[in-house]
Design a protein around this motif. Structure first.
Motif, PDB file in Angstrom:
ATOM      1  N   ALA A 223       0.863  -1.195   0.000  1.00  0.00           N
ATOM      2  CA  ALA A 223       0.000   0.000   0.000  1.00  0.00           C
ATOM      3  C   ALA A 223       0.895   1.240   0.000  1.00  0.00           C
ATOM      4  CB  ALA A 223      -0.884  -0.001   1.240  1.00  0.00           C
ATOM      5  N   GLU A 224       0.514   2.245  -0.796  1.00  0.00           N
ATOM      6  CA  GLU A 224       1.366   3.442  -0.891  1.00  0.00           C
ATOM      7  C   GLU A 224       1.580   4.112   0.465  1.00  0.00           C
ATOM      8  OE1 GLU A 224      -0.282   6.584  -3.297  1.00  0.00           O
ATOM      9  OE2 GLU A 224      -2.232   6.520  -2.299  1.00  0.00           O
ATOM     10  N   GLY A 225       0.615   3.939   1.374  1.00  0.00           N
ATOM     11  CA  GLY A 225       0.696   4.581   2.689  1.00  0.00           C
ATOM     12  C   GLY A 225       1.778   4.003   3.579  1.00  0.00           C
ATOM     13  N   VAL A 226       2.372   2.885   3.175  1.00  0.00           N
ATOM     14  CA  VAL A 226       3.401   2.241   3.994  1.00  0.00           C
ATOM     15  C   VAL A 226       4.721   3.016   3.930  1.00  0.00           C
ATOM     16  CG1 VAL A 226       4.890   0.191   4.017  1.00  0.00           C
ATOM     17  CG2 VAL A 226       2.410  -0.070   3.923  1.00  0.00           C
ATOM     18  N   GLY A 227       4.964   3.682   2.817  1.00  0.00           N
ATOM     19  CA  GLY A 227       6.228   4.430   2.683  1.00  0.00           C
ATOM     20  C   GLY A 227       6.860   4.180   1.334  1.00  0.00           C
ATOM     21  N   ASN A 228       8.105   4.522   1.218  1.00  0.00           N
ATOM     22  CA  ASN A 228       8.797   4.467  -0.066  1.00  0.00           C
ATOM     23  C   ASN A 228       9.097   3.026  -0.488  1.00  0.00           C
ATOM     24  OD1 ASN A 228      10.662   4.571  -2.157  1.00  0.00           O
ATOM     25  ND2 ASN A 228      11.495   6.517  -1.437  1.00  0.00           N
ATOM     26  N   VAL A 229       8.470   2.603  -1.563  1.00  0.00           N
ATOM     27  CA  VAL A 229       8.617   1.209  -2.001  1.00  0.00           C
ATOM     28  C   VAL A 229      10.042   0.921  -2.486  1.00  0.00           C
ATOM     29  CG1 VAL A 229       7.831   1.589  -4.396  1.00  0.00           C
ATOM     30  CG2 VAL A 229       7.419  -0.618  -3.311  1.00  0.00           C
ATOM     31  N   MET A 230      10.735   1.942  -2.978  1.00  0.00           N
ATOM     32  CA  MET A 230      12.109   1.723  -3.431  1.00  0.00           C
ATOM     33  C   MET A 230      13.025   1.419  -2.229  1.00  0.00           C
ATOM     34  SD  MET A 230      11.216   2.169  -6.480  1.00  0.00           S
ATOM     35  CE  MET A 230      12.653   1.900  -7.459  1.00  0.00           C
ATOM     36  N   GLU A 231      12.721   2.074  -1.101  1.00  0.00           N
ATOM     37  CA  GLU A 231      13.474   1.793   0.137  1.00  0.00           C
ATOM     38  C   GLU A 231      13.187   0.367   0.609  1.00  0.00           C
ATOM     39  OE1 GLU A 231      15.762   3.546   1.738  1.00  0.00           O
ATOM     40  OE2 GLU A 231      15.608   4.994   0.089  1.00  0.00           O
ATOM     41  N   ILE A 232      11.927  -0.031   0.475  1.00  0.00           N
ATOM     42  CA  ILE A 232      11.553  -1.395   0.884  1.00  0.00           C
ATOM     43  C   ILE A 232      12.309  -2.399   0.022  1.00  0.00           C
ATOM     44  CG2 ILE A 232       9.627  -3.049   0.972  1.00  0.00           C
ATOM     45  CD1 ILE A 232       7.808  -0.598   1.621  1.00  0.00           C
ATOM     46  N   GLN A 233      12.403  -2.104  -1.267  1.00  0.00           N
ATOM     47  CA  GLN A 233      13.148  -2.995  -2.175  1.00  0.00           C
ATOM     48  C   GLN A 233      14.599  -3.130  -1.700  1.00  0.00           C
ATOM     49  OE1 GLN A 233      14.073  -1.409  -6.046  1.00  0.00           O
ATOM     50  NE2 GLN A 233      14.130  -3.435  -6.995  1.00  0.00           N
ATOM     51  N   LYS A 234      15.202  -1.987  -1.359  1.00  0.00           N
ATOM     52  CA  LYS A 234      16.616  -1.992  -0.915  1.00  0.00           C
ATOM     53  C   LYS A 234      16.794  -2.855   0.327  1.00  0.00           C
ATOM     54  CE  LYS A 234      18.284   2.524  -2.160  1.00  0.00           C
ATOM     55  NZ  LYS A 234      18.374   3.839  -1.540  1.00  0.00           N
ATOM     56  N   GLU A 235      15.883  -2.667   1.306  1.00  0.00           N
ATOM     57  CA  GLU A 235      15.980  -3.415   2.563  1.00  0.00           C
ATOM     58  C   GLU A 235      15.787  -4.910   2.328  1.00  0.00           C
ATOM     59  OE1 GLU A 235      16.924  -2.362   5.638  1.00  0.00           O
ATOM     60  OE2 GLU A 235      17.423  -0.637   4.366  1.00  0.00           O
ATOM     61  N   LEU A 236      14.795  -5.218   1.486  1.00  0.00           N
ATOM     62  CA  LEU A 236      14.494  -6.628   1.208  1.00  0.00           C
ATOM     63  C   LEU A 236      15.670  -7.299   0.482  1.00  0.00           C
ATOM     64  CD1 LEU A 236      12.192  -8.657   1.602  1.00  0.00           C
ATOM     65  CD2 LEU A 236      11.269  -7.945  -0.623  1.00  0.00           C
ATOM     66  N   ALA A 237      16.310  -6.546  -0.407  1.00  0.00           N
ATOM     67  CA  ALA A 237      17.424  -7.105  -1.196  1.00  0.00           C
ATOM     68  C   ALA A 237      18.585  -7.533  -0.293  1.00  0.00           C
ATOM     69  CB  ALA A 237      17.898  -6.072  -2.212  1.00  0.00           C
ATOM     70  N   LYS A 238      18.662  -6.935   0.906  1.00  0.00           N
ATOM     71  CA  LYS A 238      19.735  -7.321   1.831  1.00  0.00           C
ATOM     72  C   LYS A 238      19.441  -8.668   2.481  1.00  0.00           C
ATOM     73  CE  LYS A 238      20.678  -2.535   3.140  1.00  0.00           C
ATOM     74  NZ  LYS A 238      20.316  -1.534   4.142  1.00  0.00           N
ATOM     75  N   LYS A 239      18.186  -9.103   2.400  1.00  0.00           N
ATOM     76  CA  LYS A 239      17.768 -10.289   3.164  1.00  0.00           C
ATOM     77  C   LYS A 239      17.435 -11.501   2.303  1.00  0.00           C
ATOM     78  CE  LYS A 239      15.859  -7.061   6.527  1.00  0.00           C
ATOM     79  NZ  LYS A 239      16.735  -7.198   7.694  1.00  0.00           N
ATOM     80  N   VAL A 240      17.206 -11.297   1.005  1.00  0.00           N
ATOM     81  CA  VAL A 240      16.898 -12.440   0.117  1.00  0.00           C
ATOM     82  C   VAL A 240      17.780 -12.353  -1.120  1.00  0.00           C
ATOM     83  CG1 VAL A 240      14.482 -12.645   0.864  1.00  0.00           C
ATOM     84  CG2 VAL A 240      15.034 -11.186  -1.085  1.00  0.00           C
ATOM     85  N   ASP A 241      17.939 -13.491  -1.804  1.00  0.00           N
ATOM     86  CA  ASP A 241      18.798 -13.426  -2.994  1.00  0.00           C
ATOM     87  C   ASP A 241      18.012 -13.533  -4.305  1.00  0.00           C
ATOM     88  OD1 ASP A 241      18.108 -16.017  -2.887  1.00  0.00           O
ATOM     89  OD2 ASP A 241      20.121 -16.795  -2.444  1.00  0.00           O
ATOM     90  N   THR A 242      16.685 -13.340  -4.230  1.00  0.00           N
ATOM     91  CA  THR A 242      15.896 -13.332  -5.469  1.00  0.00           C
ATOM     92  C   THR A 242      16.038 -11.959  -6.147  1.00  0.00           C
ATOM     93  OG1 THR A 242      13.947 -12.602  -4.244  1.00  0.00           O
ATOM     94  CG2 THR A 242      14.153 -14.967  -4.618  1.00  0.00           C
ATOM     95  N   SER A 243      15.738 -11.954  -7.436  1.00  0.00           N
ATOM     96  CA  SER A 243      15.744 -10.685  -8.174  1.00  0.00           C
ATOM     97  C   SER A 243      14.439  -9.946  -7.856  1.00  0.00           C
ATOM     98  CB  SER A 243      15.860 -11.016  -9.661  1.00  0.00           C
ATOM     99  OG  SER A 243      15.342  -9.984 -10.430  1.00  0.00           O
ATOM    100  N   ILE A 244      14.554  -8.710  -7.414  1.00  0.00           N
ATOM    101  CA  ILE A 244      13.352  -7.965  -6.973  1.00  0.00           C
ATOM    102  C   ILE A 244      13.071  -6.821  -7.940  1.00  0.00           C
ATOM    103  CG2 ILE A 244      12.250  -6.723  -5.070  1.00  0.00           C
ATOM    104  CD1 ILE A 244      14.417  -7.917  -3.207  1.00  0.00           C
ATOM    105  N   ARG A 245      11.843  -6.752  -8.404  1.00  0.00           N
ATOM    106  CA  ARG A 245      11.412  -5.644  -9.260  1.00  0.00           C
ATOM    107  C   ARG A 245      10.262  -4.893  -8.576  1.00  0.00           C
ATOM    108  NH1 ARG A 245      15.360  -6.637 -12.018  1.00  0.00           N
ATOM    109  NH2 ARG A 245      15.433  -6.866 -14.288  1.00  0.00           N
ATOM    110  N   VAL A 246      10.187  -3.601  -8.868  1.00  0.00           N
ATOM    111  CA  VAL A 246       9.112  -2.775  -8.318  1.00  0.00           C
ATOM    112  C   VAL A 246       8.186  -2.330  -9.447  1.00  0.00           C
ATOM    113  CG1 VAL A 246       8.588  -0.535  -7.255  1.00  0.00           C
ATOM    114  CG2 VAL A 246      10.460  -1.928  -6.354  1.00  0.00           C
TER     115      VAL A 246
END
Ligand code: ADP
Ligand code: F6P
Length: 322
Positions: A223-246
């Motif tokens: 949901a857009e109200g959660v915050g910056n999705v690009m930041e979420i992508q960055k944080e998630l990328a540190k924890k999983v090794d799948t390719s992440i797209r937004v």
């Protein structure tokens, strides 16, 4: 006896606003009431962009997205002096009833017009966000939800081909309903909504678990109200090794023909709004609750908003995401 009413659409447009305008205008005309359209919401009310409507003005618009009355945002409407000028533009035409189609911001304006100037205002909830208390559904929400479901299906195809994780950002302002219910109906792998504390660690665990089960893709609705999705992508990328797209779905969610549900909802609420004005009532909103058309004071819309989110449905979405 109410002789002249006006109608406007305000805030972000939503599918079904035209259907509501049509229902208001036709119902009023049938009862012998003159109907005026106000262009560009409160901005047009302030700038006197007011015209008399005829049956032709609303002919053939039940299925049209957008709003023939145009919409706008006017932050200055929070100023009582600005509202006084706008109210005078109605009074000088002998208009004493006003139907406002919009979200809770627009309802605030309608509330003050009633309290300060005695204009009989009725609010019809029109926004894709579903963030108005006093109605189970706002007009446009169902159509937007279906657009998101279509997007999820399309993204799923390419996500599987490339074995990717997708973060799909959807609208809703501070409300997570579009995200939550598209996640449930679209079979998403996770959902982040502003009403609960979200954990990137939990999403990472879901992704890892899904992959260990042989699942080839993940779609997390954000949901857009959660915050910056690009930041979420960055944080998630540190924890999983799948390719992440937004994918940010954006205003696609606000366009196109309204669903049957939204058209019927808009019609029922539009008719009720005029009936209330004919009864001499004002300062009210209309809504649909448990399949019944209901009325509440306009302030109910924002004062009771916190009661809307279903945490049980949130738990269901998470249970099914694995
Ligand atoms: P929505 O109606 O979809 O919630 P907004 O929050 O953008 O959309 O509000 C639409 C308009 O309603 C604003 O541009 C403003 O003109 C009016 N409005 C919003 N909040 C208030 C308020 N507190 N008092 C008076 N008018 C308001
Ligand atoms: O309120 C409807 C809405 O589409 C929200 O979901 C979104 O946050 C906002 O309007 C977008 O506003 P704008 O059309 O000004 O970009």
């Amino acid at each position: 006896m109410m002789r002249r009413i006006a109608v406007l659409t305000s805030g972000g447009d939503s599918q079904g606003m035209n259907t509501a305008v049509r229902a208001v205008a036709k119902t009023a005309m049938t009862k012998g009431i003159d109907v005026f359209g106000i262009k560009r919401g409160y901005k047009g009310m302030l700038e006197d962009q007011i015209f008399e409507m005829s049956p032709l003005s609303v002919s053939g618009i039940a299925d049209q997205g957008g709003t023939i009355l145009l919409s706008a945002r006017l932050p200055e409407f929070k100023d009582p002096a600005v509202r006084a000028v706008a109210a005078d533009n109605l009074k000088k035409r002998g208009i004493d009833g006003l139907v406002v189609i919009g979200g809770d911001g627009s309802f605030h304006g309608a509330h003050y017009l009633y309290e300060e100037h005695g204009i009989k205002t009725i609010g019809i909830p029109g926004t894709i966000d579903n963030d108005v208390a006093g109605t189970d559904y706002t007009i446009g929400y169902d159509t937007a939800l279906n657009i998101i479901l279509d997007a999820i299906s399309r993204i799923k195809d390419t996500a599987i081909s490339h074995e990717r994780t997708y973060l799909l950002e959807v609208m809703g302002r501070n409300c997570g309903d579009l995200a939550l219910y598209s996640a449930i109906a679209g079979g998403a792998s996770g959902v982040l909504i502003p009403e609960v504390e979200n954990s990137i660690d939990d999403i990472a665990e879901v992704i890892k678990y899904r992959r260990s089960e042989g699942k080839l893709y993940d779609i997390i609705v954000v949901a857009e109200g959660v915050g910056n999705v690009m930041e979420i992508q960055k944080e998630l990328a540190k924890k999983v090794d799948t390719s992440i797209r937004v994918t940010i779905l954006g205003h696609v969610q606000r366009g196109g023909a309204p669903t049957a549900f939204d058209r019927i909802l808009a019609t029922r609420l539009g008719v009720k709004a005029v009936e209330l004005l004919v009864e001499g009532k004002g300062g009210l909103m209309v809504g649909l609750q448990s399949e019944k058309v209901t009325t509440h004071p306009l302030s109910y819309a924002w004062e009771n908003y916190h009661t809307k989110t279903s945490f049980n449905d949130y738990a269901i979405a998470n249970m099914l995401s694995l």
